[in-house]
Design a protein around this motif. Structure first.
Motif, PDB file in Angstrom:
ATOM      1  N   LEU A 183       0.883  -1.355  -0.113  1.00  0.00           N
ATOM      2  CA  LEU A 183      -0.007  -0.041   0.091  1.00  0.00           C
ATOM      3  C   LEU A 183       0.922   1.299  -0.027  1.00  0.00           C
ATOM      4  CD1 LEU A 183      -2.296  -1.908   0.440  1.00  0.00           C
ATOM      5  CD2 LEU A 183      -3.031  -0.541   2.320  1.00  0.00           C
ATOM      6  N   GLY A 184       0.408   2.304  -0.898  1.00  0.00           N
ATOM      7  CA  GLY A 184       1.203   3.505  -0.601  1.00  0.00           C
ATOM      8  C   GLY A 184       2.594   3.394  -1.287  1.00  0.00           C
ATOM      9  N   SER A 185       2.955   2.510  -2.335  1.00  0.00           N
ATOM     10  CA  SER A 185       4.182   2.321  -3.017  1.00  0.00           C
ATOM     11  C   SER A 185       4.346   2.916  -4.322  1.00  0.00           C
ATOM     12  CB  SER A 185       4.585   0.835  -2.454  1.00  0.00           C
ATOM     13  OG  SER A 185       4.508   0.714  -1.232  1.00  0.00           O
ATOM     14  N   GLY A 186       3.272   3.207  -4.917  1.00  0.00           N
ATOM     15  CA  GLY A 186       3.322   3.523  -6.398  1.00  0.00           C
ATOM     16  C   GLY A 186       3.006   2.530  -7.285  1.00  0.00           C
ATOM     17  N   LEU A 187       2.379   1.299  -6.502  1.00  0.00           N
ATOM     18  CA  LEU A 187       1.791   0.139  -7.617  1.00  0.00           C
ATOM     19  C   LEU A 187       0.329   0.253  -7.701  1.00  0.00           C
ATOM     20  CD1 LEU A 187       4.179  -2.727  -6.739  1.00  0.00           C
ATOM     21  CD2 LEU A 187       4.667  -1.190  -8.354  1.00  0.00           C
ATOM     22  N   GLY A 188      -0.257   1.404  -7.518  1.00  0.00           N
ATOM     23  CA  GLY A 188      -1.659   1.553  -7.708  1.00  0.00           C
ATOM     24  C   GLY A 188      -2.514   0.895  -6.901  1.00  0.00           C
ATOM     25  N   SER A 189      -2.208   0.600  -5.605  1.00  0.00           N
ATOM     26  CA  SER A 189      -3.088   0.112  -4.522  1.00  0.00           C
ATOM     27  C   SER A 189      -4.515   0.644  -4.354  1.00  0.00           C
ATOM     28  CB  SER A 189      -2.422  -0.398  -3.312  1.00  0.00           C
ATOM     29  OG  SER A 189      -2.544   0.994  -2.364  1.00  0.00           O
TER      30      SER A 189
ATOM     31  N   ASN B 244     -15.348   1.415 -14.435  1.00  0.00           N
ATOM     32  CA  ASN B 244     -14.179   2.361 -14.593  1.00  0.00           C
ATOM     33  C   ASN B 244     -14.466   3.726 -13.987  1.00  0.00           C
ATOM     34  OD1 ASN B 244     -11.502   3.017 -15.045  1.00  0.00           O
ATOM     35  ND2 ASN B 244     -11.757   3.810 -16.943  1.00  0.00           N
ATOM     36  N   LYS B 245     -15.717   4.213 -14.170  1.00  0.00           N
ATOM     37  CA  LYS B 245     -16.102   5.308 -13.771  1.00  0.00           C
ATOM     38  C   LYS B 245     -16.402   5.472 -12.306  1.00  0.00           C
ATOM     39  CE  LYS B 245     -18.325   7.231 -17.871  1.00  0.00           C
ATOM     40  NZ  LYS B 245     -19.607   7.678 -18.634  1.00  0.00           N
ATOM     41  N   TRP B 246     -16.965   4.468 -11.908  1.00  0.00           N
ATOM     42  CA  TRP B 246     -17.106   4.495 -10.373  1.00  0.00           C
ATOM     43  C   TRP B 246     -15.779   4.345  -9.527  1.00  0.00           C
ATOM     44  CZ3 TRP B 246     -20.505   6.464  -7.593  1.00  0.00           C
ATOM     45  CH2 TRP B 246     -22.149   6.556  -8.202  1.00  0.00           C
ATOM     46  N   ALA B 247     -14.641   3.660 -10.133  1.00  0.00           N
ATOM     47  CA  ALA B 247     -13.582   3.523  -9.570  1.00  0.00           C
ATOM     48  C   ALA B 247     -12.900   4.673  -9.518  1.00  0.00           C
ATOM     49  CB  ALA B 247     -13.035   2.296 -10.321  1.00  0.00           C
ATOM     50  N   PHE B 248     -13.179   5.648 -10.559  1.00  0.00           N
ATOM     51  CA  PHE B 248     -12.496   6.918 -10.476  1.00  0.00           C
ATOM     52  C   PHE B 248     -12.998   7.820  -9.449  1.00  0.00           C
ATOM     53  CE2 PHE B 248     -12.224  10.837 -13.274  1.00  0.00           C
ATOM     54  CZ  PHE B 248     -10.820  11.265 -12.750  1.00  0.00           C
ATOM     55  N   GLU B 249     -14.318   7.682  -9.238  1.00  0.00           N
ATOM     56  CA  GLU B 249     -15.141   8.668  -7.896  1.00  0.00           C
ATOM     57  C   GLU B 249     -14.327   8.260  -6.912  1.00  0.00           C
ATOM     58  OE1 GLU B 249     -16.319  11.223  -8.846  1.00  0.00           O
ATOM     59  OE2 GLU B 249     -16.887  10.856 -10.940  1.00  0.00           O
ATOM     60  N   GLY B 250     -14.173   6.796  -6.745  1.00  0.00           N
ATOM     61  CA  GLY B 250     -13.524   6.280  -5.387  1.00  0.00           C
ATOM     62  C   GLY B 250     -11.913   6.836  -5.322  1.00  0.00           C
ATOM     63  N   GLU B 251     -11.130   6.788  -6.464  1.00  0.00           N
ATOM     64  CA  GLU B 251      -9.669   7.178  -6.769  1.00  0.00           C
ATOM     65  C   GLU B 251      -9.749   8.950  -6.092  1.00  0.00           C
ATOM     66  OE1 GLU B 251      -7.232   5.540  -6.689  1.00  0.00           O
ATOM     67  OE2 GLU B 251      -5.645   6.232  -8.581  1.00  0.00           O
ATOM     68  N   LYS B 252     -10.581   9.558  -6.661  1.00  0.00           N
ATOM     69  CA  LYS B 252     -10.700  11.123  -6.422  1.00  0.00           C
ATOM     70  C   LYS B 252     -10.737  11.301  -4.944  1.00  0.00           C
ATOM     71  CE  LYS B 252     -13.493  12.766 -10.203  1.00  0.00           C
ATOM     72  NZ  LYS B 252     -14.651  13.001 -10.816  1.00  0.00           N
ATOM     73  N   ILE B 253     -11.342  10.285  -4.062  1.00  0.00           N
ATOM     74  CA  ILE B 253     -11.573  10.688  -2.480  1.00  0.00           C
ATOM     75  C   ILE B 253     -10.055  10.403  -1.954  1.00  0.00           C
ATOM     76  CG2 ILE B 253     -12.667   9.679  -0.517  1.00  0.00           C
ATOM     77  CD1 ILE B 253     -14.997   9.429  -2.272  1.00  0.00           C
ATOM     78  N   ILE B 254      -9.357   9.099  -2.634  1.00  0.00           N
ATOM     79  CA  ILE B 254      -8.116   8.846  -2.070  1.00  0.00           C
ATOM     80  C   ILE B 254      -6.999   9.904  -2.651  1.00  0.00           C
ATOM     81  CG2 ILE B 254      -6.322   7.082  -2.153  1.00  0.00           C
ATOM     82  CD1 ILE B 254      -8.719   5.175  -2.058  1.00  0.00           C
ATOM     83  N   HIS B 255      -6.955  10.240  -3.883  1.00  0.00           N
ATOM     84  CA  HIS B 255      -5.817  10.970  -4.702  1.00  0.00           C
ATOM     85  C   HIS B 255      -6.137  12.443  -4.623  1.00  0.00           C
ATOM     86  CE1 HIS B 255      -3.806   7.887  -7.296  1.00  0.00           C
ATOM     87  NE2 HIS B 255      -3.595   7.534  -6.102  1.00  0.00           N
ATOM     88  N   GLY B 256      -7.386  13.094  -4.424  1.00  0.00           N
ATOM     89  CA  GLY B 256      -7.651  14.508  -4.646  1.00  0.00           C
ATOM     90  C   GLY B 256      -7.918  14.468  -5.945  1.00  0.00           C
TER      91      GLY B 256
ATOM     92  N   PRO C  41      -6.741  12.798  -9.312  1.00  0.00           N
ATOM     93  CA  PRO C  41      -6.110  11.722 -10.065  1.00  0.00           C
ATOM     94  C   PRO C  41      -6.376  11.900 -11.630  1.00  0.00           C
ATOM     95  CG  PRO C  41      -8.342  10.864  -9.305  1.00  0.00           C
ATOM     96  CD  PRO C  41      -8.226  12.387  -8.680  1.00  0.00           C
ATOM     97  N   SER C  42      -5.559  11.468 -12.405  1.00  0.00           N
ATOM     98  CA  SER C  42      -5.475  11.471 -14.015  1.00  0.00           C
ATOM     99  C   SER C  42      -6.496  10.581 -14.296  1.00  0.00           C
ATOM    100  CB  SER C  42      -4.218  11.328 -14.547  1.00  0.00           C
ATOM    101  OG  SER C  42      -4.045   9.837 -14.331  1.00  0.00           O
TER     102      SER C  42
ATOM    103  N   LYS D 157      -1.496  11.765  -2.707  1.00  0.00           N
ATOM    104  CA  LYS D 157      -2.268  13.067  -2.725  1.00  0.00           C
ATOM    105  C   LYS D 157      -1.386  14.176  -2.265  1.00  0.00           C
ATOM    106  CE  LYS D 157      -6.540  14.967  -0.876  1.00  0.00           C
ATOM    107  NZ  LYS D 157      -7.709  14.616   0.400  1.00  0.00           N
ATOM    108  N   ALA D 158      -0.350  13.997  -1.434  1.00  0.00           N
ATOM    109  CA  ALA D 158       0.388  14.737  -1.121  1.00  0.00           C
ATOM    110  C   ALA D 158       1.312  15.195  -2.150  1.00  0.00           C
ATOM    111  CB  ALA D 158       1.028  14.544   0.118  1.00  0.00           C
ATOM    112  N   LEU D 159       1.814  14.307  -2.835  1.00  0.00           N
ATOM    113  CA  LEU D 159       2.953  14.393  -3.858  1.00  0.00           C
ATOM    114  C   LEU D 159       2.292  15.284  -5.203  1.00  0.00           C
ATOM    115  CD1 LEU D 159       4.577  11.162  -3.073  1.00  0.00           C
ATOM    116  CD2 LEU D 159       5.713  13.143  -3.771  1.00  0.00           C
ATOM    117  N   VAL D 160       1.225  14.887  -5.723  1.00  0.00           N
ATOM    118  CA  VAL D 160       0.301  15.187  -6.623  1.00  0.00           C
ATOM    119  C   VAL D 160      -0.047  16.931  -6.359  1.00  0.00           C
ATOM    120  CG1 VAL D 160      -1.861  15.460  -8.004  1.00  0.00           C
ATOM    121  CG2 VAL D 160      -0.820  13.117  -7.571  1.00  0.00           C
TER     122      VAL D 160
END
Ligand SMILES: Nc1ncnc2c1ncn2[C@@H]1O[C@H](COP(=O)(O)OP(=O)(O)O)[C@@H](O)[C@H]1O
Ligand SMILES: C[C@@](O)(CCOP(=O)(O)O)CC(=O)O
Ligand SMILES: [Mg+2]
Length: 386
Positions: free
Chosen positions: A139-145, A185-197, A199-200, A243-246
Motif C-alpha cells: 500500500l502507498g508504494s506507487g503500484l496503484g493499490s 471504470n467511472k465508479w472506480a475513478f470516483e473512489g480514486e478521487k477521494i483517495i488521490h484528490g 487523479p488522472s 495525494k500530497a505528492l500530486v
C-alpha cells in the motif's frame, strides 16, 4: 449471496504526474491483485450492520446501516451516472470514519475507508453487507493499490447490484462485458478521487482493463507490446502519499508555470516515443537490444524530468546509482517520494547480474521482485469456486 472481485495493480512506464496535467502516459497492469469479497446476509439474518474488514491489516469497521443512511442518504444519486462525492458529504464521511478510531500508525487508511463508504452507498444503497478486502500489493508504494482497491470494490458492488450484465450461474473468474467496464471504470475513478484528490484516471483505467494502455486526458488506447518487457521492481519501503505528492507538483506548477509546462510537454514526447517503441516489431536479438537501449534512454530522461518536478527521493537515487553500476537504467514509478522503482532488465542480461544487483539492493534494505506485466484486468467470481 456472495461475489468476489479482483483487480490488478500497475506500473507506469512513462508519464506519471505529467498525466495529471494533460500529458500522455503509458502504463501496464501487474499480476498482483486486490480482492474484495462482498456478502449480502440472508433475509433470516437479523444483523443490520455494514462491516468492512481489511484482512491483511487486521482492521475491522462496523456501522449500523441506519447511521450511514442518515449521514449520506441525501447525497447519493443514480448507479448509472457515477458522481463525485460532494465536499459536505466528504465531511460527514470523515466523521463516520473517525467513529472507528483507526490507529494513528494506519491513519492513511482513512481515505480508503471514505472511498468505501461512497462507493457502497452509491452503488448498493443502504443494505446490510459484509465486505472483506485482501491485497497482494504494497500500500502507498506507487503500484496503484488505491486504484486496485476502488476497482475491485466497485466491481463486486456493481455485480451484486444487478446493474451490470453478468452470468451469476457461471463458475470461475470472469471479465465484465465491454459496456459495463466503462461504468466500472467511472465508479472506480470516483473512489480514486477521494483517495488521490486530483487523479488522472490512468491507474483505475489500467486496473479495470488490464493489459497495457496509452492514456491522455481521460482517453485510453489499449496497446500491445511487441517487446518482451522485463522489469525489476524495487520497493524502497519509504511510505508516501500520492495525494500530497500530486498536490506538491501542482503547487510547483503555480510557482513556475512556463518551466513546468515545458517539463510536461517533454514528458508527453517521451511517453509517445515509449508507446511507439514497445509496439514496434522486433525480429532478431540485434533489433531487440537496440530497442531496449532506446527504452532505457527514454526511462532515464523521464526520471530526470520527474526529478525536476520534485518527486524523487534519496532512496530512489540510491536505487538509480546502484543499478547503474551494472549498466542498468531505472526510474521511479507512480507518485515517487519513496515507493517503487523500475529497472529495465534487458532480455539477454545474465541471471548472475540480476542476482547480484538484487543482492546489493536488498543490502540497502529494499525489497525486490519481478512481476508479470500486461495481464488481465478486473474479474468477478460468484459463489465459492476459485
Ligand atoms: N487494500 C486496501 N484496503 C484499504 N485501503 C486501501 C487499500 N489499498 C489502498 N488503499 C487506500 O489507498 C491508499 C494508498 O494509495 P496511494 O497513496 O495512492 O498509493 P498507491 O496507490 O501507490 O498504493 C491507502 O493509504 C488507503 O487509503
Ligand atoms: C502520480 C500519478 O500519475 C500516479 C500515482 O500512482 P500511485 O498512486 O503512486 O500508484 C497520479 C495520477 O495519475 O493520478
Ligand atoms: Mg494511488
Amino acid at each position: 449471496m456472495e461475489v468476489k472481485a479482483r483487480a490488478p495493480g500497475k506500473i507506469i512506464l512513462a508519464g506519471e504526474h505529467a498525466v495529471v496535467h494533460g500529458s500522455t502516459a503509458v502504463a501496464a497492469s501487474v499480476d498482483l491483485y486486490t480482492t474484495a469479497s462482498v456478502r449480502l446476509p440472508s433475509s433470516s439474518d437479523k444483523d443490520d450492520t455494514v462491516k468492512l474488514q481489511m484482512k491483511d491489516l487486521a482492521l475491522e469497521f462496523l456501522w449500523p446501516t441506519s447511521r450511514i443512511k442518515e449521514a449520506l442518504g441525501g447525497f447519493v444519486g443514480s448507479i448509472s451516472t457515477p458522481t463525485p462525492c460532494p465536499a459536505d458529504c466528504l465531511k460527514l464521511m470523515a466523521s463516520l470514519v473517525e467513529d472507528q478510531n483507526i490507529p494513528e500508525a494506519k491513519i492513511e487508511l482513512a481515505s480508503g475507508v471514505s472511498a468505501f463508504l461512497w462507493l457502497y452507498s452509491s452503488i448498493l444503497g443502504f443494505v446490510p453487507v459484509d465486505v472483506t478486502i485482501t491485497s497482494e500489493l504494497p500500500l502507498g508504494s506507487g503500484l496503484g493499490s488505491s486504484a486496485a482497491f476502488c476497482v475491485a470494490l466497485s466491481a463486486a458492488l456493481l455485480a451484486l447490484s444487478g446493474s451490470v450484465d453478468v452470468d451469476r450461474e457461471r463458475r470461475g473468474w470472469m471479465a465484465y462485458k465491454e459496456d459495463d467496464l466503462v461504468l466500472l471504470n467511472k465508479w472506480a475513478f470516483e473512489g480514486e478521487k477521494i483517495i488521490h484528490g486530483k487523479p488522472s484516471g490512468i491507474d483505475n483505467t489500467v486496473s479495470t482493463y488490464g493489459s497495457m494502455i496509452k492514456f491522455r486526458s481521460g482517453n485510453l488506447t489499449l496497446i500491445k507490446s511487441n517487446m518482451p518487457l522485463k522489469m525489476l521492481i524495487t520497493n524502497t519501503k519509504v511510505g508516501r502519499n500520492t495525494k500530497a505528492l500530486v498536490a506538491g507538483v501542482a503547487e510547483r506548477t503555480i510557482r513556475h508555470p512556463d518551466a513546468m509546462n515545458s517539463v510536461f510537454k517533454a514528458v508527453d514526447s517521451v511517453s509517445k516515443e515509449v508507446s511507439i517503441l514497445i509496439q514496434s516489431l522486433v525480429d532478431d536479438d540485434v533489433s531487440l537490444t537496440a530497442n531496449e537501449e532506446k527504452l532505457a534512454e527514454l526511462m532515464e530522461m523521464n526520471q530526470g524530468l520527474l526529478q525536476s518536478m520534485g518527486v524523487s527521493h534519496a532512496t530512489i537515487e540510491t536505487v538509480l546509482r546502484t543499478t547503474l553500476k551494472y549498466k542498468l537504467v531505472s526510474k521511479l514509478t507512480g507518485a515517487g517520494g519513496g515507493g517503487c522503482v523500475l529497472t529495465l532488465l534487458p532480455n539477454l542480461l545474465s541471471e548472475i547480474v540480476v542476482d547480484k544487483v538484487i543482492a546489493e539492493l536488498e543490502l540497502c534494505g529494499f525489497e525486490c521482485f519481478i512481476a508479470g506485466i500486461g495481464g488481465r484486468g478486473a474479474e468477478i467470481l460468484f459463489g465459492d469456486s476459485s
